[in-house]
Design an enzyme around this catalytic site. Structure first.
Site, PDB file in Angstrom:
ATOM      1  NE  ARG A  33      -3.529  -0.171  -0.390  1.00 57.07           N
ATOM      2  CZ  ARG A  33      -4.790   0.492   0.294  1.00 57.07           C
ATOM      3  NH1 ARG A  33      -5.259  -0.405   0.969  1.00 57.07           N
ATOM      4  NH2 ARG A  33      -4.726   1.636  -0.427  1.00 57.07           N
ATOM      5  NE  ARG A  37      -4.429   3.447   3.156  1.00 58.11           N
ATOM      6  CZ  ARG A  37      -4.428   2.095   3.928  1.00 58.11           C
ATOM      7  NH1 ARG A  37      -3.644   1.723   4.557  1.00 58.11           N
ATOM      8  NH2 ARG A  37      -5.356   0.621   3.541  1.00 58.11           N
ATOM      9  NE  ARG A  46      -8.170   8.902  -4.847  1.00 55.57           N
ATOM     10  CZ  ARG A  46     -10.101   9.300  -4.986  1.00 55.57           C
ATOM     11  NH1 ARG A  46     -10.540   9.523  -6.227  1.00 55.57           N
ATOM     12  NH2 ARG A  46     -10.916   8.657  -3.858  1.00 55.57           N
ATOM     13  CG  ASP A  82      -9.219  -2.538  -3.880  1.00 53.73           C
ATOM     14  OD1 ASP A  82      -8.229  -1.928  -3.259  1.00 53.73           O
ATOM     15  OD2 ASP A  82     -10.289  -3.007  -3.460  1.00 53.73           O
ATOM     16  CE1 TYR A 157     -13.291  -6.083   2.177  1.00 51.05           C
ATOM     17  CE2 TYR A 157     -12.071  -7.173   0.731  1.00 51.05           C
ATOM     18  CZ  TYR A 157     -12.074  -6.254   2.004  1.00 51.05           C
ATOM     19  OH  TYR A 157     -10.647  -5.703   2.966  1.00 51.05           O
TER      20      TYR A 157
HETATM   21  O1  1CP Z   1       0.065   0.700  -2.669  1.00 47.76           O
HETATM   22  C1  1CP Z   1      -1.738   0.566  -3.214  1.00 47.76           C
HETATM   23  O2  1CP Z   1      -1.754   1.301  -2.198  1.00 47.76           O
HETATM   24  C2  1CP Z   1      -1.230  -0.006  -4.420  1.00 47.76           C
HETATM   25  C3  1CP Z   1      -3.044  -0.141  -4.320  1.00 47.76           C
HETATM   26  C4  1CP Z   1      -3.835  -0.779  -3.594  1.00 47.76           C
HETATM   27  C5  1CP Z   1      -3.800  -2.570  -2.967  1.00 47.76           C
HETATM   28  C6  1CP Z   1      -2.314  -3.045  -3.219  1.00 47.76           C
HETATM   29  C7  1CP Z   1      -5.030  -0.709  -3.031  1.00 47.76           C
HETATM   30  C8  1CP Z   1      -5.693   0.728  -3.456  1.00 47.76           C
HETATM   31  N1  1CP Z   1      -5.319  -1.444  -2.843  1.00 47.76           N
HETATM   32  C9  1CP Z   1      -4.921  -2.711  -2.771  1.00 47.76           C
HETATM   33  C10 1CP Z   1      -5.305  -3.707  -2.105  1.00 47.76           C
HETATM   34  C11 1CP Z   1      -6.536  -4.249  -1.320  1.00 47.76           C
HETATM   35  N2  1CP Z   1      -7.252  -3.994  -1.441  1.00 47.76           N
HETATM   36  C12 1CP Z   1      -6.106  -4.930  -0.354  1.00 47.76           C
HETATM   37  C13 1CP Z   1      -4.997  -5.966   0.107  1.00 47.76           C
HETATM   38  C14 1CP Z   1      -4.029  -5.482   0.552  1.00 47.76           C
HETATM   39  C15 1CP Z   1      -4.405  -5.330   2.361  1.00 47.76           C
HETATM   40  O3  1CP Z   1      -4.462  -5.762   2.924  1.00 47.76           O
HETATM   41  O4  1CP Z   1      -4.223  -3.697   2.866  1.00 47.76           O
HETATM   42  C16 1CP Z   1      -7.262  -5.116   0.714  1.00 47.76           C
HETATM   43  C17 1CP Z   1      -7.781  -6.017   1.802  1.00 47.76           C
HETATM   44  C18 1CP Z   1      -7.958  -4.844  -0.309  1.00 47.76           C
HETATM   45  C19 1CP Z   1      -9.520  -4.082   0.287  1.00 47.76           C
HETATM   46  C20 1CP Z   1      -9.521  -2.718   0.382  1.00 47.76           C
HETATM   47  N3  1CP Z   1      -9.526  -1.939   0.041  1.00 47.76           N
HETATM   48  C21 1CP Z   1      -9.726  -2.060   1.980  1.00 47.76           C
HETATM   49  C22 1CP Z   1      -9.980  -2.546   3.754  1.00 47.76           C
HETATM   50  C23 1CP Z   1     -11.027  -2.518   3.990  1.00 47.76           C
HETATM   51  C24 1CP Z   1     -11.238  -3.680   5.271  1.00 47.76           C
HETATM   52  O5  1CP Z   1     -11.416  -5.177   4.311  1.00 47.76           O
HETATM   53  O6  1CP Z   1     -10.241  -3.380   5.717  1.00 47.76           O
HETATM   54  C25 1CP Z   1      -9.831  -0.619   1.381  1.00 47.76           C
HETATM   55  C26 1CP Z   1      -9.831   0.307   2.829  1.00 47.76           C
HETATM   56  C27 1CP Z   1     -10.188   0.076   0.322  1.00 47.76           C
HETATM   57  C28 1CP Z   1      -9.648   1.131   0.026  1.00 47.76           C
HETATM   58  C29 1CP Z   1      -9.248   1.331  -1.634  1.00 47.76           C
HETATM   59  N4  1CP Z   1      -8.051   0.447  -1.652  1.00 47.76           N
HETATM   60  C30 1CP Z   1      -6.631   1.161  -1.903  1.00 47.76           C
HETATM   61  C31 1CP Z   1      -7.802   2.699  -1.675  1.00 47.76           C
HETATM   62  C32 1CP Z   1      -6.584   3.944  -2.742  1.00 47.76           C
HETATM   63  C33 1CP Z   1      -8.133   2.661  -1.713  1.00 47.76           C
HETATM   64  C34 1CP Z   1      -9.140   3.941  -1.394  1.00 47.76           C
HETATM   65  C35 1CP Z   1      -8.856   4.946   0.044  1.00 47.76           C
HETATM   66  C36 1CP Z   1      -7.524   3.941   1.112  1.00 47.76           C
HETATM   67  O7  1CP Z   1      -8.233   3.108   1.614  1.00 47.76           O
HETATM   68  O8  1CP Z   1      -6.252   4.113   0.113  1.00 47.76           O
END
Ligand code: 1CP
Length: 358
Positions: A33, A37, A46, A82, A157
């Site tokens: 991530r 972030r 963005r 994502d 999910y």
């Molecule tokens: O480096 C990066 O940020 C690249 C992009 C990326 C990646 C690798 C995003 C963007 N999401 C992910 C993977 C992802 N998404 C995972 C696996 C990694 C991890 O465990 O963190 C998971 C579980 C998700 C699902 C997800 N998407 C969540 C988790 C919710 C939960 O169940 O607790 C969330 C909050 C998101 C939103 C999301 N994903 C990505 C962005 C930019 C966003 C929106 C805002 C943010 O949270 O940053």
């Protein structure tokens, strides 16, 4: 050891070498991530608007993917996308809500919902992802990591309808109807595989499967109800893209590491709960490990982060096959300067597989 594909211009990069368990000029580092972030330049580039729409803008995705490499000096980039993008693209009705994460309009409840999970055709369903990877493969000086969600984590999910604490619904489904659960896992494995193949074909150098929530399962449940579909993803990749490095990661997987090591990936991602030395013993000598600094310690200030980074490097030892990372994703409140310093410290002091005078 599988020979590297000949057309990969990153074959001698520290990240790819470490994934293959080979000696490196320095220990490679990237942060899960890392895009978005914590970065102020992310927030300005963005803008506002839906995150799924942002994932569909290849030029923007490329810019956001490159930002952390420039800022932190990481040895790999991870695509800004994502894990729910493929299921959203085939029309399952998934959105990514600000501050929450994935939310599903009509959760998966039974047999009839399988019809809503048709196969992914990447060129038609996710052309913007393919295009972003193409741009990045041209522009990046470091390897690009493509990714997909593990079948279990994506199912969590779809069945729960959103983020969950106890995973009650998904555990109920997996235990009450084994044949249906098996078909759901197979569909999601096919989706992950099609998406990962399209990212590799477009120029990604490695892929990671995020099975983030697998750690909520017992070893028996993981072995019987999740591992077979996960292993099918890696077997499919080995068949279509032999020699490409693959990473399998989950949180809270200490008791599952031995099983995860049999899924067929070349690297296993480790969270911060298991000392890396123990993790290496659990996954065995043939696989590389990735991890495992507690992301919260990057919020605790530089002194805490530096001490914990040094402990991870010590645990990793001198044997090749360590990719430094966090034990889970970057936390939004992290000071980017701390991550930059962590990367520099890993490059200066990491010893796993490092050639030359010590
Ligand atoms: O480096 C990066 O940020 C690249 C992009 C990326 C990646 C690798 C995003 C963007 N999401 C992910 C993977 C992802 N998404 C995972 C696996 C990694 C991890 O465990 O963190 C998971 C579980 C998700 C699902 C997800 N998407 C969540 C988790 C919710 C939960 O169940 O607790 C969330 C909050 C998101 C939103 C999301 N994903 C990505 C962005 C930019 C966003 C929106 C805002 C943010 O949270 O940053």
């Amino acid at each position: 050891m599988v020979p590297p594909p000949t057309d990969d211009r990153h074959a001698s990069s520290p990240f790819i070498l470490a994934c293959r368990g080979l000696p490196v000029p320095h220990v490679p580092v990237w942060f899960m991530r890392q895009a978005g972030r914590a970065l102020p330049e992310y927030r300005s580039a963005r803008g506002s608007g839906s995150i799924l729409e942002a994932f569909a803008r290849p030029e923007l995705v490329a810019e956001l993917t490159v930002q952390p490499v420039t800022r932190y000096g990481t040895d790999a980039a991870i695509l800004f996308s994502d894990i729910v993008v493929p299921v959203a693209a085939i029309g399952f009705g998934v959105d990514v809500a600000p501050g929450t994460g994935p939310v599903v309009e009509r959760p998966f409840r039974g047999e009839a919902d399988l019809r809503r999970l048709r196969p992914l055709e990447p060129d038609l369903d996710t052309p913007h992802v393919v295009e972003a990877v193409r741009i990045l493969a041209r522009e990046l000086d470091v390897p690009l990591i493509g990714f997909a969600g593990g079948p279990f984590t994506v199912a969590s999910y779809l069945v729960e309808g959103g983020p969950s604490r106890n995973f009650t619904r998904v555990k109920s489904l997996m235990h009450s109807d084994h044949p249906l659960w098996g078909r759901l896992m197979d569909r999601l494995a096919d989706l992950a595989l099609a998406s990962l193949r399209s990212q590799l074909d477009a120029g990604a150098s490695a892929v990671q499967v995020f099975d983030s929530w697998a750690g909520i399962l017992s070893p028996d449940d993981y072995r019987e109800l999740v591992l077979p579909a996960t292993a099918r993803v890696f077997a499919g990749l080995a068949a279509s893209h032999p020699g490409v490095p693959t990473i399998l990661f989950g949180v809270g997987t200490g008791e599952l590491l031995g099983l995860m090591a049999t899924a067929g990936s070349t690297v296993v991602g480790i969270d911060w709960r298991v000392p890396l030395g123990d993790a290496r013993r659990r996954v065995g000598p043939d696989l590389a490990v990735q991890g495992n600094l507690d992301p919260a310690l990057c919020v605790a200030g530089w002194d805490a982060a530096a001490a914990a980074t040094r402990r991870v490097l010590e645990e990793a030892g001198t044997r090749p096959g360590h990719i430094f990372n966090l034990g889970h994703g970057v936390l939004p409140e992290t000071d980017p300067a701390v991550l930059e310093q962590v990367a520099a410290l890993v490059h200066a002091e990491g010893r796993a597989g490092v050639i030359g005078p010590s």
